[in-house]
Design an enzyme around this catalytic site. Structure first.
Site, PDB file in Angstrom:
ATOM      1  N   LYS A 267      -7.776 -39.911 -12.869  1.00 55.20           N
ATOM      2  CA  LYS A 267      -7.278 -41.282 -12.657  1.00 55.20           C
ATOM      3  C   LYS A 267      -5.772 -41.246 -12.386  1.00 55.20           C
ATOM      4  O   LYS A 267      -5.097 -40.309 -12.813  1.00 55.20           O
ATOM      5  CB  LYS A 267      -7.492 -42.103 -13.939  1.00 55.20           C
ATOM      6  CG  LYS A 267      -8.910 -42.516 -14.206  1.00 55.20           C
ATOM      7  CD  LYS A 267      -8.986 -43.344 -15.482  1.00 55.20           C
ATOM      8  CE  LYS A 267     -10.414 -43.751 -15.781  1.00 55.20           C
ATOM      9  NZ  LYS A 267     -11.011 -44.652 -14.804  1.00 55.20           N
ATOM     10  N   ARG A 341     -21.778 -43.792 -17.206  1.00 57.83           N
ATOM     11  CA  ARG A 341     -23.209 -43.906 -16.894  1.00 57.83           C
ATOM     12  C   ARG A 341     -23.937 -42.597 -17.191  1.00 57.83           C
ATOM     13  O   ARG A 341     -25.139 -42.601 -17.452  1.00 57.83           O
ATOM     14  CB  ARG A 341     -23.378 -44.358 -15.436  1.00 57.83           C
ATOM     15  CG  ARG A 341     -22.857 -43.419 -14.409  1.00 57.83           C
ATOM     16  CD  ARG A 341     -22.650 -44.071 -13.044  1.00 57.83           C
ATOM     17  NE  ARG A 341     -21.496 -44.976 -13.051  1.00 57.83           N
ATOM     18  CZ  ARG A 341     -21.115 -45.713 -12.022  1.00 57.83           C
ATOM     19  NH1 ARG A 341     -21.795 -45.690 -10.893  1.00 57.83           N
ATOM     20  NH2 ARG A 341     -20.066 -46.501 -12.112  1.00 57.83           N
TER      21      ARG A 341
END
Ligand code: BES
Ligand code: ZN
Ligand code: ZN
Length: 488
Positions: A267, A341
């Site tokens: 990120k 996820r």
């Protein structure tokens, strides 16, 4: 922590109260509450004088102080009388607690503000008082300026409802604390310890898998995310059996990603510190389970928390890797930052494969895209069971915790199909990112189990300050909604 965690009730009159601060209310039509009128008479009409001079209008959150020989009297604005519902009572409780803290009083007596005769809204009043008294000071040393409010008594309230509201709010405050702790404190190990503490309180069965057991169980997706960090991952389950043996359990699954750097798909560094909040889904589960431990409902509930960091290192998993989840499905990793996820894939397949559930809910700070869609005001939901979604929305309306649903149409579900594996952990680049997250998770919920996914990436922290909300940091949202949905 919250300065107030227990709410006392008394049937004694206000004049017997030894509290330093006594609060009454005023509505926006400038009508004082019953105790407000009594105190006004006692103070020779000085409150109504302030009202006549328009110094006190009754606007929500606006307040003025008056004095008698024994007390400071706080008159709190309650907003419009016709809008005075449980959310308004909760807000009043929050405003009262915040004002009491800022006044540095040590004890507080609050007029019961419930309008119904059973005083059921005392639950909301207690929630507001406890939640409004929340501060996160755990890591500040020598803060001489800290308030010392400890004691609160409601005058003529409903004891059971007050106690229930305080218990639920304490669960919310636990979630706020866990969310606010930095990643070097709220580690997977710490979450496991909290689960053990909560479990012991509620007579629950707590099981914790370490890295080796995670691998041995076949949780290949969680194991892959955990590979890049030395911090030991944990797969935590809490089983509460308060219901009949043959009653189907309800499962609550929470993303416990204690720090999300993005992994190899790293990120940007700006605001990366906020990724300590990436375990807020697990905090929802622990907050609910703590309330369950104390309220002891006649239900069977299973809490599941897959927990790890997502870092980069020599052993880190990589874009292109293909993983095998607990249910045997293979996953092509196209972005290591879509890790939530992955760990939920194992948790959802584990709990839906091993238990015949009434339904399963999952809570996850899953996508930045939900912030684009809904901002910090609401939680994005989606699922496979219309009836369950309807119930979630009804609980949302009752608790004031906003949700908004997204569709899980086939077109979206097709977007997570992979060319080289069963599924891929990305949808279409830049499009419908929140739904892609849900569509991926759906692959890991055993077919017939009703399921709703809560994307709390917008609502778990950063919301505009509410009267009973924190100034900044973790909100603990969705715990009150879940408790209502469970019918506790
Ligand atoms: N934890 C993040 C989601 C997130 C981002 C929460 C910003 C709150 C604020 C999650 O693991 C993530 O990184 N998701 C990616 C998914 C993408 C790579 C498909 C995202 O949203 O950018
Ligand atoms: Zn991520
Ligand atoms: Zn994440």
């Amino acid at each position: 922590m919250s300065y107030l965690s227990q709410i006392q009730n008394t049937e004694q009159g206000w004049s017997e109260s030894k509290a330093q601060l006594l609060t009454v209310g005023i509505f926006q039509n400038q009508e004082l509450t019953p105790l407000g009128q009594t105190i006004d008479e006692h103070l020779a009409g000085v409150i109504s004088k302030a009202v006549r001079l328009d110094d006190l209008t009754g606007k929500q959150g606006e307040s003025r102080t008056f004095y008698d020989d024994e007390h400071i009297v706080l008159v709190m604005g309650l907003g419009r009388k016709e809008d005075f519902d449980s959310e308004a009572i909760r807000k009043a409780g929050g405003s009262i607690a915040k004002t009491a803290l800022s006044m540095k009083v040590t004890s507080l007596a609050v007029e019961c503000l419930c309008t119904c005769s059973e005083k059921l809204d005392c639950q909301a009043l207690a929630e507001g008082l406890v939640l409004g008294s929340y501060r996160f000071n755990s890591h500040r040393t020598g803060d001489e300026d800290s308030p010392d409010l400890e004691d609160v008594t409601v005058l003529g309230g409903n004891e059971n409802c007050l106690s229930k509201g305080a218990i639920i709010a304490n669960g919310v405050c636990l979630a706020r604390d866990l969310g606010n702790h930095p990643a070097n404190v709220a580690t997977p190990t710490r979450l496991a310890e909290e689960a053990q503490r909560v479990g012991a309180k509620g007579g629950m069965n707590v099981t914790i898998f370490d890295r080796q057991e995670i691998v041995e169980q076949g949780m290949g997706a969680l194991a892959a995310v955990a590979q890049g960090s030395d911090e030991p991952p944990k797969f935590i389950t809490l089983e509460y059996k308060g219901g009949h043996e043959d009653q189907k359990p309800i499962a609550l699954v929470g993303k416990g990603l204690t720090f999300d750097s993005g992994g190899i798909s790293i990120k940007p560094s700006g605001k990366m510190d906020e990724m300590k909040f990436d375990m807020c889904g697990s905090a929802v589960v622990l907050g609910v389970m703590q309330a369950v431990a104390e309220l002891k409902p006649a239900l069977n509930i299973i809490g599941v928390i897959p927990s790890t960091e997502n870092l980069l290192g020599a052993k880190a998993f990589k874009p292109g890797d293909i993983l095998k989840a607990y249910n045997g499905k293979t996953i092509e990793v196209l972005n290591t930052d879509a890790e939530g996820r992955l760990i939920l894939a194992d948790a959802l397949s584990y709990v839906t494969k091993n238990h015949d559930l009434e339904y399963v809910l999952d809570f996850a700070t899953l996508t930045g895209a939900v912030l684009v869609a809904l901002g910090h005001h609401a939680t994005g939901i989606m699922g496979t069971d219309e009836e369950l979604i309807r119930k979630v929305k009804a609980s949302s309306a009752r608790t004031g915790e906003k949700v908004w649903d997204f569709p899980l149409w086939e077109e979206y579900c097709d977007e997570v199909k992979s060319k080289v594996a069963d599924v891929k952990n990305l949808g279409n680049e830049r499009n419908a990112g929140t739904i892609a997250g849900g569509a991926f998770l759906k692959e890991f919920v055993k077919n017939d189990t009703p399921w709703v996914h809560f994307d709390i990436a917008g609502s778990a922290w950063g919301e505009k300050e509410k009267p009973y909300g924190p100034k900044a940091g973790a909100t603990g949202n969705m715990i009150r909604l879940v408790i209502d949905l469970l019918g506790i």
